[in-house]
Design an enzyme around this catalytic site. Structure first.
Site, PDB file in Angstrom:
ATOM      1  N   CYS A   1     -35.135 -33.994 -34.512  1.00 14.36           N
ATOM      2  CA  CYS A   1     -33.970 -33.143 -34.432  1.00 14.36           C
ATOM      3  C   CYS A   1     -33.971 -32.678 -32.588  1.00 14.36           C
ATOM      4  O   CYS A   1     -32.505 -32.159 -32.654  1.00 14.36           O
ATOM      5  CB  CYS A   1     -34.508 -31.833 -35.024  1.00 14.36           C
TER       6      CYS A   1
ATOM      7  N   HIS B   1     -32.865 -24.645 -33.546  1.00 15.83           N
ATOM      8  CA  HIS B   1     -33.524 -25.053 -31.936  1.00 15.83           C
ATOM      9  C   HIS B   1     -33.307 -24.265 -30.798  1.00 15.83           C
ATOM     10  O   HIS B   1     -31.610 -24.568 -30.954  1.00 15.83           O
ATOM     11  CB  HIS B   1     -34.092 -26.541 -31.710  1.00 15.83           C
TER      12      HIS B   1
HETATM   13  N1  NAP Z   1     -36.871 -29.555 -40.991  1.00 17.31           N
HETATM   14  C1  NAP Z   1     -36.628 -29.771 -39.654  1.00 17.31           C
HETATM   15  O1  NAP Z   1     -35.278 -29.374 -39.193  1.00 17.31           O
HETATM   16  C2  NAP Z   1     -36.318 -31.698 -39.916  1.00 17.31           C
HETATM   17  C3  NAP Z   1     -35.184 -31.927 -38.455  1.00 17.31           C
HETATM   18  C4  NAP Z   1     -35.428 -33.614 -38.878  1.00 17.31           C
HETATM   19  C5  NAP Z   1     -35.345 -34.115 -39.339  1.00 17.31           C
HETATM   20  N2  NAP Z   1     -36.726 -33.892 -40.119  1.00 17.31           N
HETATM   21  C6  NAP Z   1     -37.316 -34.653 -40.524  1.00 17.31           C
HETATM   22  O2  NAP Z   1     -37.062 -34.436 -42.218  1.00 17.31           O
HETATM   23  C7  NAP Z   1     -37.840 -35.190 -43.964  1.00 17.31           C
HETATM   24  C8  NAP Z   1     -38.226 -33.618 -44.019  1.00 17.31           C
HETATM   25  O3  NAP Z   1     -38.251 -32.951 -43.776  1.00 17.31           O
HETATM   26  P1  NAP Z   1     -38.288 -31.102 -44.454  1.00 17.31           P
HETATM   27  O4  NAP Z   1     -38.194 -30.289 -43.360  1.00 17.31           O
HETATM   28  O5  NAP Z   1     -37.498 -31.321 -45.647  1.00 17.31           O
HETATM   29  O6  NAP Z   1     -39.177 -31.169 -44.807  1.00 17.31           O
HETATM   30  P2  NAP Z   1     -40.241 -30.191 -46.421  1.00 17.31           P
HETATM   31  O7  NAP Z   1     -39.864 -28.775 -46.287  1.00 17.31           O
HETATM   32  O8  NAP Z   1     -41.650 -30.246 -46.054  1.00 17.31           O
HETATM   33  O9  NAP Z   1     -39.816 -31.458 -47.414  1.00 17.31           O
HETATM   34  C9  NAP Z   1     -40.016 -33.308 -47.707  1.00 17.31           C
HETATM   35  C10 NAP Z   1     -39.917 -33.033 -48.708  1.00 17.31           C
HETATM   36  O10 NAP Z   1     -40.628 -34.441 -48.955  1.00 17.31           O
HETATM   37  C11 NAP Z   1     -40.545 -34.498 -50.078  1.00 17.31           C
HETATM   38  N3  NAP Z   1     -41.284 -36.134 -50.581  1.00 17.31           N
HETATM   39  C12 NAP Z   1     -42.654 -35.639 -50.056  1.00 17.31           C
HETATM   40  N4  NAP Z   1     -43.294 -37.325 -50.501  1.00 17.31           N
HETATM   41  C13 NAP Z   1     -42.778 -37.802 -51.545  1.00 17.31           C
HETATM   42  C14 NAP Z   1     -42.687 -38.844 -52.512  1.00 17.31           C
HETATM   43  N5  NAP Z   1     -43.727 -39.554 -53.158  1.00 17.31           N
HETATM   44  N6  NAP Z   1     -41.072 -39.086 -53.430  1.00 17.31           N
HETATM   45  C15 NAP Z   1     -40.619 -37.930 -52.726  1.00 17.31           C
HETATM   46  N7  NAP Z   1     -40.199 -37.100 -52.552  1.00 17.31           N
HETATM   47  C16 NAP Z   1     -41.195 -36.926 -51.676  1.00 17.31           C
HETATM   48  C17 NAP Z   1     -41.453 -33.913 -50.584  1.00 17.31           C
HETATM   49  O11 NAP Z   1     -41.121 -33.017 -52.778  1.00 17.31           O
HETATM   50  P3  NAP Z   1     -41.519 -32.649 -53.083  1.00 17.31           P
HETATM   51  O12 NAP Z   1     -40.769 -30.959 -53.159  1.00 17.31           O
HETATM   52  O13 NAP Z   1     -40.426 -32.821 -55.075  1.00 17.31           O
HETATM   53  O14 NAP Z   1     -43.035 -32.499 -52.949  1.00 17.31           O
HETATM   54  C18 NAP Z   1     -40.330 -32.537 -50.080  1.00 17.31           C
HETATM   55  O15 NAP Z   1     -39.497 -31.695 -51.273  1.00 17.31           O
HETATM   56  C19 NAP Z   1     -39.014 -35.062 -42.358  1.00 17.31           C
HETATM   57  O16 NAP Z   1     -38.891 -36.905 -42.178  1.00 17.31           O
HETATM   58  C20 NAP Z   1     -38.701 -34.635 -41.237  1.00 17.31           C
HETATM   59  O17 NAP Z   1     -39.596 -35.203 -40.051  1.00 17.31           O
HETATM   60  C21 NAP Z   1     -36.785 -32.450 -40.367  1.00 17.31           C
END
Ligand code: NAP
Length: 343
Positions: free
Chosen positions: A137, A251
């Site tokens: 991001c 951000h």
């Molecule tokens: N947050 C940001 O601003 C941002 C920006 C750029 C990139 N990212 C990237 O985007 C991704 C998601 O980030 P997020 O912030 O949305 O994280 P988050 O809120 O923690 O959500 C992550 C999701 O991944 C799912 N997950 C984990 N293990 C899994 C599995 N075995 N099978 C299926 N789903 C699974 C979880 O599902 P359950 O709830 O069902 O366990 C959870 O809902 C990450 O790789 C992060 O680095 C995030």
């Protein structure tokens, strides 16, 4: 960018993996806003969220558990989960003909995997890759501000300090900010869990691991390596300082760019005005904040200041990291891939 009323994804079968998370929910919200009907969208997650319903427009979707073979029959899967999940499931899905756009860091630096910000290097989608990596991001937001200037003046180096919202670390981190804020106001000590130190009423260098040989944390290393790959400038000097601040979402960045040739402030409105995906505010008194930009699609660029020789410029940048920094960029990539398939 695509007309939001005529998303190329309308006739596609789309899976959102990690639908219960912050990026997954944002992806669903964007798909709905772009006219994709609920029948075309599947929400998947781990066994923890399987069976839960989540909003999709006025209705809802029930989360299915992601298992081997779950994604068969989908045209596109937006992976909004962690790197481990992407590595475990993306290769098999690709073999079943599913195009993947992955938000995690799993494949970003792999040779042969395009790392794409559509406004910058969408030509990498021309060959119709099965797997596209969405950049970090902070990288996306920084490059949206740097690239328009690079095209006109050239860029020699970039120094960036980030002010990163806690939601950049996911749902658990955001809940931690809310809970700690309440706790502190109630007179209790904040108890860190998602972060190594309290995030409420505090700022701290990004929580990712530090490489003792360089002093860079992982977030800073990602910004450097990914920017070089996206710009195809392997030697570009980039010095980021990534910092977490107690902001809910969006951000901000203070960026100083050393240009290849001198700029004038008067040229900036036209340069940024001609570049999609950014909003330029040249009013030196403008106070653009994460609260103003949260939930919006454009990366905001303001407070331009030039060194006397015109060769260095400092700007203040705010971008919603859940939208352009993640879900929106992924949807834009997917739209380009699908549009190419039907063309
Ligand atoms: N947050 C940001 O601003 C941002 C920006 C750029 C990139 N990212 C990237 O985007 C991704 C998601 O980030 P997020 O912030 O949305 O994280 P988050 O809120 O923690 O959500 C992550 C999701 O991944 C799912 N997950 C984990 N293990 C899994 C599995 N075995 N099978 C299926 N789903 C699974 C979880 O599902 P359950 O709830 O069902 O366990 C959870 O809902 C990450 O790789 C992060 O680095 C995030």
């Amino acid at each position: 960018m695509a007309d939001v009323r005529e998303s190329a994804l309308i006739d596609s079968s789309i899976a959102v993996v990690g639908a219960y998370g912050l990026v997954g929910r944002e992806a669903l919200s964007i798909l709905h806003a772009r006219g994709v009907p609920a029948q075309r969208v599947r929400a998947l997650g781990s066994s923890r969220s399987a069976g839960t319903t989540i909003p999709f427009g006025p209705g809802s979707l029930t989360i299915e558990e992601l298992r081997a073979g779950s994604l068969g029959g989908c045209d596109v899967a937006l992976f909004c989960s962690d790197a481990q999940t992407a590595k475990a499931h993306a290769p098999a899905a690709i073999r079943e003909g599913v195009r993947i756009v992955d938000n995690s860091s799993a494949f970003r630096l792999d040779d042969g995997t395009p790392l794409v910000v559509p406004e910058i290097n969408s030509h990498l989608l021309d060959e119709g890759p099965m797997l596209v990596a969405n950049p970090n991001c902070s990288t996306i937001i920084m490059l949206m501000a740097v690239e328009p200037l690079r095209r006109v003046f050239g860029v020699r180096s970039v120094i960036a300090s980030t002010y990163q919202a806690v939601s950049g670390a996911g749902r658990a981190a955001l809940e931690e900010l809310f809970n700690q804020t309440r706790a502190v106001l109630d007179g209790h000590a904040p108890e860190p869990s998602a972060f190594p130190v309290p995030c409420a009423f505090n700022v701290f260098p990004h929580e990712s691991a530090v490489d003792p040989s360089t002093g860079l944390n992982v977030e800073e290393s990602k910004v450097i390596a990914e920017s070089r790959k996206i710009l195809d400038m392997p030697d570009l000097e980039i010095l980021p300082t990534c910092v977490r601040v107690p902001v809910e979402r969006c951000h901000s960045q203070s960026i100083t760019i050393e240009l290849g040739s001198p700029a004038t402030l008067g040229a900036l409105a036209e340069i940024y005005g001609a570049f999609p995906g950014v909003a330029y505010n040249g009013d030196p008194t403008a106070l653009m904040t994460p609260r103003d930009i949260a939930g919006t699609d454009l990366v905001s660029i303001s407070r331009p200041r030039l060194a006397r020789d015109g060769r260095r410029i400092s700007i203040w940048v705010c971008g919603d990291q859940l939208r352009k920094g993640a879900a929106l960029n992924a949807v834009q990539v997917a739209e380009r891939l699908v549009r190419r398939d039907v063309a």
